[in-house]
Write a protein that holds these residues in place. Structure first.
Motif, short mmCIF file in Angstrom:
data_model
loop_
_atom_site.label_atom_id
_atom_site.label_comp_id
_atom_site.label_asym_id
_atom_site.label_seq_id
_atom_site.Cartn_x
_atom_site.Cartn_y
_atom_site.Cartn_z
N ALA A 68 0.75 -1.45 0.10
CA ALA A 68 0.03 -0.15 0.06
C ALA A 68 0.94 1.21 0.10
N ILE A 69 1.95 1.24 0.77
CA ILE A 69 2.89 2.45 1.02
C ILE A 69 3.49 2.60 -0.43
N GLU A 70 3.96 1.63 -1.07
CA GLU A 70 4.67 1.69 -2.48
C GLU A 70 3.70 2.44 -3.58
N ARG A 71 2.58 2.20 -3.32
CA ARG A 71 1.51 2.94 -4.39
C ARG A 71 1.14 4.35 -3.96
N MET A 72 1.23 4.60 -2.74
CA MET A 72 1.03 5.99 -2.49
C MET A 72 2.09 7.05 -2.12
N HIS A 73 3.30 6.63 -1.51
CA HIS A 73 4.33 7.20 -1.23
C HIS A 73 5.01 7.86 -2.50
N PRO A 74 5.30 9.11 -2.61
CA PRO A 74 5.93 9.65 -3.73
C PRO A 74 7.45 9.33 -3.70
N LYS A 91 10.21 3.90 -1.74
CA LYS A 91 9.75 2.80 -2.45
C LYS A 91 10.71 1.57 -2.57
N THR A 120 1.52 8.79 10.17
CA THR A 120 1.83 8.80 8.76
C THR A 120 2.28 7.30 8.36
N MET A 121 2.24 7.11 6.89
CA MET A 121 2.59 5.83 6.22
C MET A 121 3.72 5.21 6.88
#
Length: 414
Positions: free
Chosen positions: A58-64, A69, A250-251
């Protein structure tokens, strides 16, 4: 029993953590000789690892940030290998329903242990509430085990967990509004609350996924329906438990707490594991997770300018999570809370629910053509079936049926 002090533990460098296929696929335990709580530890740690992998995705898909990543991908690859190694400890000759009984023994004795040691009264009440439902699931699946395989559930639970009804599964079905819960405050919550939160979310999530992915394997209609029915209750549990977490975390903060929780659970397992071979796995994986936690802490320092110690506010997490018999505790919760229901994010007596409580109408829809968790009892041997006739169980079923009939409002549109 040793204390869990994460900042004093020595990790294993991340570049030394990759496993080859033989390291991952270890010899399974013997289902006829294994201690019941070794089985539950294997089941729990599979769920703990699964949750880490899912959150990392989920984090890899949302964190810029590309650095985050890449770090997630590296940690996730090791967590994935650990998950495979843990799950493959289950033997091939352990049937789906036998594994299911293990899952429910996890749910009962894990939830009881967390509740007994939970410092937040609201979180504790939420744990106690769902405890009685998972306790009932163990009983319903025990009836199915007898019906489908002629098996004795005591062979699985080994007398450590009672097999009898709790809050009847038939009255657990609730409108989604009634799964809403308050969340803890990330800045003031005890670190033990955060660990309990991540542990129970992980455990319930994997239970829901296991039932959804295995219930169809039975040709028998009652078996298929029972798995469907209980899978839906597990979805309710995952929802209510997930909502206990503070959405303001936070994530990276959430991921750090998940990795810390992995280490905490592996450490707890190692301290109480009776099988020396499996204990060595718990010990090694705890050290690996300490490194993952440290990596997340460094990401928080670099990208958020925060110190992980300021987030944890503790150098020791105690007590450890222990699988042990909780019969007295569970029976006390049954006596005190059997007729509780959720309403407006609180837990109230069945008699105090308003007639337009959304779940009354919801149950009329869900149970309109029969209830698998009731039908399966009639298929079990007399001793198991008679347990469902206890006075407190019959009384709460009758009261719920009366209230469902009285509350004639349709399921509210949302």
């Amino acid at each position: 029993m040793a204390q869990f002090k994460p900042f004093e533990m020595e990790g294993i460098p991340i570049d030394e953590q990759l496993m080859n296929w033989k390291d991952m696929v270890k010899a399974p335990y013997d289902k006829k000789a294994v201690d019941a709580y070794t089985r539950t530890r294997v089941i729990l740690m599979n769920g703990i690892e699964n949750n880490a992998v899912l959150m990392s995705h989920a984090i890899e898909r949302m964190h810029p940030d590309p650095e985050v990543k890449r770090a997630m991908a590296l940690i996730r690859r090791i967590d994935s290998q650990q998950q495979l190694a843990v799950n493959w400890l289950n033997p091939a000759d352990q049937s789906v329903i036998e594994t299911t009984l293990g899952y429910e023994q996890v749910a009962v004795d894990l939830t009881a242990n967390l509740a007994k040691n939970e410092p937040d009264p609201y979180v504790k009440q939420t744990l106690d509430f769902a405890l009685l439902e998972d306790f009932d699931h163990l009983y319903r699946y025990a009836c199915l085990y007898d019906y489908i395989e002629g098996g004795d559930p005591e062979v699985i639970v080994q007398g450590k967990t009672d097999v009898k009804p709790g809050r009847p599964t038939s009255i657990e079905h609730r409108h989604p509004d009634d799964s809403m819960r308050k969340h803890y405050d990330k800045d003031s919550a005890d670190i033990k609350t955060k660990m309990n939160y991540n542990t129970i979310v992980s455990g319930e999530q994997q239970t829901m996924l296991f039932y959804r992915s295995h219930g169809f394997m039975y040709p028998d209609a009652i078996a298929r329906q029972l798995y469907a029915e209980i899978a839906e209750i597990e979805e309710q549990h995952v929802t209510q438990y997930g909502l206990l977490g503070d959405p303001r975390e936070t994530m990276l903060e959430k991921m750090a707490m998940i990795e810390l929780n992995e280490a905490y659970n592996y450490f707890s397992c190692a301290e109480t594991e009776s099988d020396s071979r499996i204990r060595s796995i718990w010990e090694m994986f705890a050290r690996m997770e300490i490194t993952h936690f440290a990596m997340c802490a460094e990401l928080i320092r670099k990208h958020e300018g925060r110190d992980i110690r300021d987030i944890m506010k503790a150098d020791v997490i105690e007590p450890l999570i222990v699988f042990e018999s909780n019969k007295d505790y569970v029976n006390r919760v049954i006596d005190e809370q059997l007729d509780l229901s959720p309403h407006n994010m609180e837990f109230v007596r069945l008699r105090d629910l308003p007639d337009d409580w959304a779940s009354f109408a919801y149950q009329r829809v869900m149970n309109a053509k029969g209830v698998p968790s009731e039908d399966v009892v009639g298929k079990a041997v007399r001793d198991l079936a008679e347990r469902d006739q206890a006075e407190n169980i019959r009384r709460v079923k009758q009261e719920m049926a009366r209230r469902v009939e009285k509350g004639m409002a349709a399921v509210p549109a949302r």
